[in-house]
Structures are given as C-alpha cells and as structure tokens.
Write a protein that holds these residues in place. Sequence first.
Motif, short mmCIF file in Angstrom:
data_model
loop_
_atom_site.label_atom_id
_atom_site.label_comp_id
_atom_site.label_asym_id
_atom_site.label_seq_id
_atom_site.Cartn_x
_atom_site.Cartn_y
_atom_site.Cartn_z
N GLU A 124 0.86 -1.18 0.00
CA GLU A 124 0.00 0.00 0.00
C GLU A 124 0.90 1.23 0.00
O GLU A 124 2.05 1.18 0.45
N TYR A 161 0.85 5.94 -0.19
CA TYR A 161 0.11 7.19 -0.04
C TYR A 161 0.31 7.95 -1.35
O TYR A 161 1.31 8.64 -1.52
N LEU A 200 -6.48 11.59 6.39
CA LEU A 200 -6.28 10.28 5.74
C LEU A 200 -5.60 9.32 6.73
O LEU A 200 -4.73 9.73 7.51
N PHE A 201 -5.98 8.07 6.65
CA PHE A 201 -5.30 7.02 7.43
C PHE A 201 -4.79 5.96 6.45
O PHE A 201 -5.41 5.72 5.42
N PHE A 202 -3.66 5.34 6.80
CA PHE A 202 -3.12 4.32 5.90
C PHE A 202 -2.78 3.03 6.64
O PHE A 202 -2.58 3.03 7.86
N SER A 210 -5.53 2.46 9.20
CA SER A 210 -6.79 2.62 8.49
C SER A 210 -7.66 1.36 8.65
O SER A 210 -8.87 1.43 8.81
N GLU A 211 -6.98 0.19 8.64
CA GLU A 211 -7.72 -1.07 8.84
C GLU A 211 -8.35 -1.13 10.22
O GLU A 211 -9.51 -1.53 10.37
N VAL A 253 -11.63 3.15 8.61
CA VAL A 253 -11.87 4.37 7.83
C VAL A 253 -10.61 4.73 7.06
O VAL A 253 -9.50 4.61 7.58
N LYS A 254 -10.77 5.17 5.83
CA LYS A 254 -9.62 5.60 5.03
C LYS A 254 -9.47 7.12 5.08
O LYS A 254 -8.36 7.65 5.01
N SER A 255 -10.57 7.82 5.12
CA SER A 255 -10.47 9.28 5.15
C SER A 255 -11.73 9.88 5.75
O SER A 255 -12.79 9.24 5.77
N ALA A 310 -2.34 13.41 7.17
CA ALA A 310 -2.37 11.95 7.15
C ALA A 310 -1.74 11.39 8.41
O ALA A 310 -0.76 11.96 8.93
N PHE A 327 -0.28 7.64 9.91
CA PHE A 327 0.05 6.27 9.44
C PHE A 327 1.14 5.63 10.29
O PHE A 327 1.88 6.33 10.98
#
Lengths: 149, 149, 82, 82
Positions: B49, B51, D5-7, D11-12, D16-18, D74, D76
């Motif tokens: 993955e 960004y 944003l999350f990655f 995010s998992e 939520v992704k954003s 973001a 992460f």
Amino acid sequence: MISVQQQDFNQQSEYERLRCQSSIGAIVTFTGLVRDINDGYSVSDLCLEHYPGMTEKSLMNIVEQAKSRWNIIASTVIHRVGQLSINDQIVFVGIASQHRGDAFAACEFIMDYLKTEAPFWKKETMESGESKWVDARESDHKTRSKWVM
Amino acid sequence: MISVQQQDFNQQSEYERLRCQSSIGAIVTFTGLVRDINDGYSVSDLCLEHYPGMTEKSLMNIVEQAKSRWNIIASTVIHRVGQLSINDQIVFVGIASQHRGDAFAACEFIMDYLKTEAPFWKKETMESGESKWVDARESDHKTRSKWVM
Amino acid sequence: MITVLFFAKLSEQLGVKSLQVDWQQAQDVDQLFQYLTEYKKEWSVTLTSQPCLRAVNQEMVTNNIKLKAGDEVAFFPPVTGG
Amino acid sequence: MITVLFFAKLSEQLGVKSLQVDWQQAQDVDQLFQYLTEYKKEWSVTLTSQPCLRAVNQEMVTNNIKLKAGDEVAFFPPVTGG
C-alpha cells in the motif's frame, strides 16, 4: 562466478543469474564504463593488459574475503581485457544477499580491492593519437583503507 | 526518473537509460526482491500500500538530498505497489556517476532514506493463509542515522 | 631456473616481457631484483625510478621471500583496472 | 474543512480511510489528533497504543504545526517499503 574475458557481458543475464534463489532480498550491481574524459584529457580508446592466471586468483581471493565478512548468497565478478572504446563496459560486480547492507558493503569492498590488488593495467589512447599508461590513483588506496578492520 | 507503479520493471532497460552519457564511469544499481522467508515465517505473497502523491514527493526529496551530497549524472528510482509474489522485484535504485564512490554512496543513501521516509507499507500473506502488516525495523533507523552529517 | 615476468609500462620500458634467471642469481626476491637492475645498463634506472610491485607464483608479496627453482616472479607497476 | 487520511494497519483498525474535519476542531495537528481520539469510543486506544506518524500536505512533520482550511493531514504507521 569469476571471469576475465575479452567479450562484452550482458547486464540482464548477469542479474538473472544472481536472482536465482527465493531467499534473495537484495541485489547490488556495479558496472564500470570507459569514460570519454580522464584527468582532463579526451580519451578515444583503452587497452587493458592483465597478468593471466594471477588475475583470476586475485579476484577469487578478494571475493573470498568479502564472503568471510558479509552474508553473500551469490556473487559475480567479470573483468574485460583487450581493446575497449568509450562507453564500453569494463567491469561488473554483482552481489545477491538476504539484506541490502551486506550486498552494498560486499560490492563496494570487492571494487575497492580490485582497484588496488588485481593485476590489470589500462593504457589510454588520447584523441591526439598519443597513448599513455594510466597512473594509479592515491585516492584508490585511501578508499581501500576504510575496510581495514 | 522517479516512478511509483504496479507493473514490473526491466533491469536492462533501466540500466541502458542510466548509461546514456559517455562521461559516465560508474553505475550502481540496487534491486529489492520479495523474499520467501521474513522474520522466520514463510511468506506466500505481499501487498504494497502507499500514499499516492506523497510517495512521489518523498522520493523526489530523497533524490534531491542525494544530488546535493554527491556527483550524480543520472538517477532512477522505481517502487512498485499492489500485489506481489515471492522473488518479484519491489524496488530499483540506479545511480550513474563519473566515479564509483559517488554512485555507491548515493544509491545506498537513497535506499536507507526510502526505507524510513517513503510512505509505503507491506502486508504479507503467510503460507498459513493469515496476513499481517510488516513491522518497521529498528535496524533501518540505525542504518539511516549513519548518513547524518 | 626462475621465470621472471614484466607487465604494462615496465615491460614496455625494459623491452622484455619475460626472461629466465638462474636460481643461483636469485635465491630471494630482493636478490633477484638486484640482479635485474644490473642485467642491462639502463635497467637500473627503469626499475628503481618508479614504484614496482612484486608477485611470487601469482601472489602479491611486500616482504622479501625465499625463492626456489621453478618459481614465477612478476614485477609490475601499481594496478589500474576496474 | 481538513481532509484526514489514514493508511495501512491504522486505516484497517479504525475502519476508515479518510474523513473531513471542521477546521474549528483542528487548528493544529495536535488538536486534530486529540479530536480524532475522541471521534469514536475505540479510536483513543487505537491511535495512542502504537507509533503514529503524521504528514501535512504530503510532507512528514514531527512537531505540532498550524493547519488551515483545505489542508490534508495523514496519520500512518512507520513505513515499511523498499
């Protein structure tokens, strides 16, 4: 694999040979090419003399030293001899390892030792038509000394 | 050249692109591959993955830093994203310079910074079928710290 | 006999690539080198005016070492490959 | 509005992704982070129990910095590419 040869080598074939195992995570390659300018004058071509028999031994010895210091899964050293032109490939060193640190260190170590120990000599022909033996560089000896433990 | 892409890359094409000038004396390439074993367990495949947008910026910034420290004639950074299998190519860094010292240092510097700064994340699927996010390695941060001036 | 080899600039300057020397004249590397500097009139200057590396049986040597009949001894300038 | 944003793992875990956050709730990165830990009941533990890097407008930041409407922030985990 160690080879001293007149004929050119192919980057992709050498790379694929190194990539043969699935435990390999890192491949570092070095390729040396004939530059058009050396020490400020234009070079038109290059002749590489060597000491047959001793070159192979010397390269093998350098690779063995590298293997004793770093984890190396596969290695290749190819050095060409004879007549070469601008932009021609001169030397290839490729190292395959699990991790990148070993591959970088071993590849640079082999080049630094090759530059100061392996019996090859370059004679350059300048654009003027004159030819001269290339002088050894003091900087190569300094570079090598960083590997002394 | 900087690229973040799903598709595979070709070693020979990338090498030839770097070899474009006759002032080049040294080309160093690094290729990272998916290993079959990580931290002791068997890996079956990998998903990367990233960004989007920030990855390119981050790689450009790392390459700029390398260019400010070493003489670089040409450079390439390719990082793949998406689904990958064992032995697949993940990342390519290639540096062309007049002299080998610059090419080795810049190539290793870029990899060490990429490993700790570029926003990519690996998720491994193990042979058991379970998948897990790969943990960052403390050793990568140690390795990076050697470049701090 | 000892087989003596010269390479690169050194061989060009001496005008010789190899020669055989009787072991009596060359019981160690220093003695052989001394013998060669007297082999022809101009050899002394050529051999002593520039750095000259030595290898015995295809291994670089920095110290003086004993030779035996059949050994191969090479003299050459600092290497410039790669 | 601020785009968040999350990655990757983060995010998992958050599911939520954003999301969009009103700038009033997020005048700087620390304030935004604080707001997010209270966004849903379980977010506090997820966001504070593991290392969490931050980027503002696609540049990594380590200090707290002011935000303005339209910024992209973001969060992460430590990166693992290469």
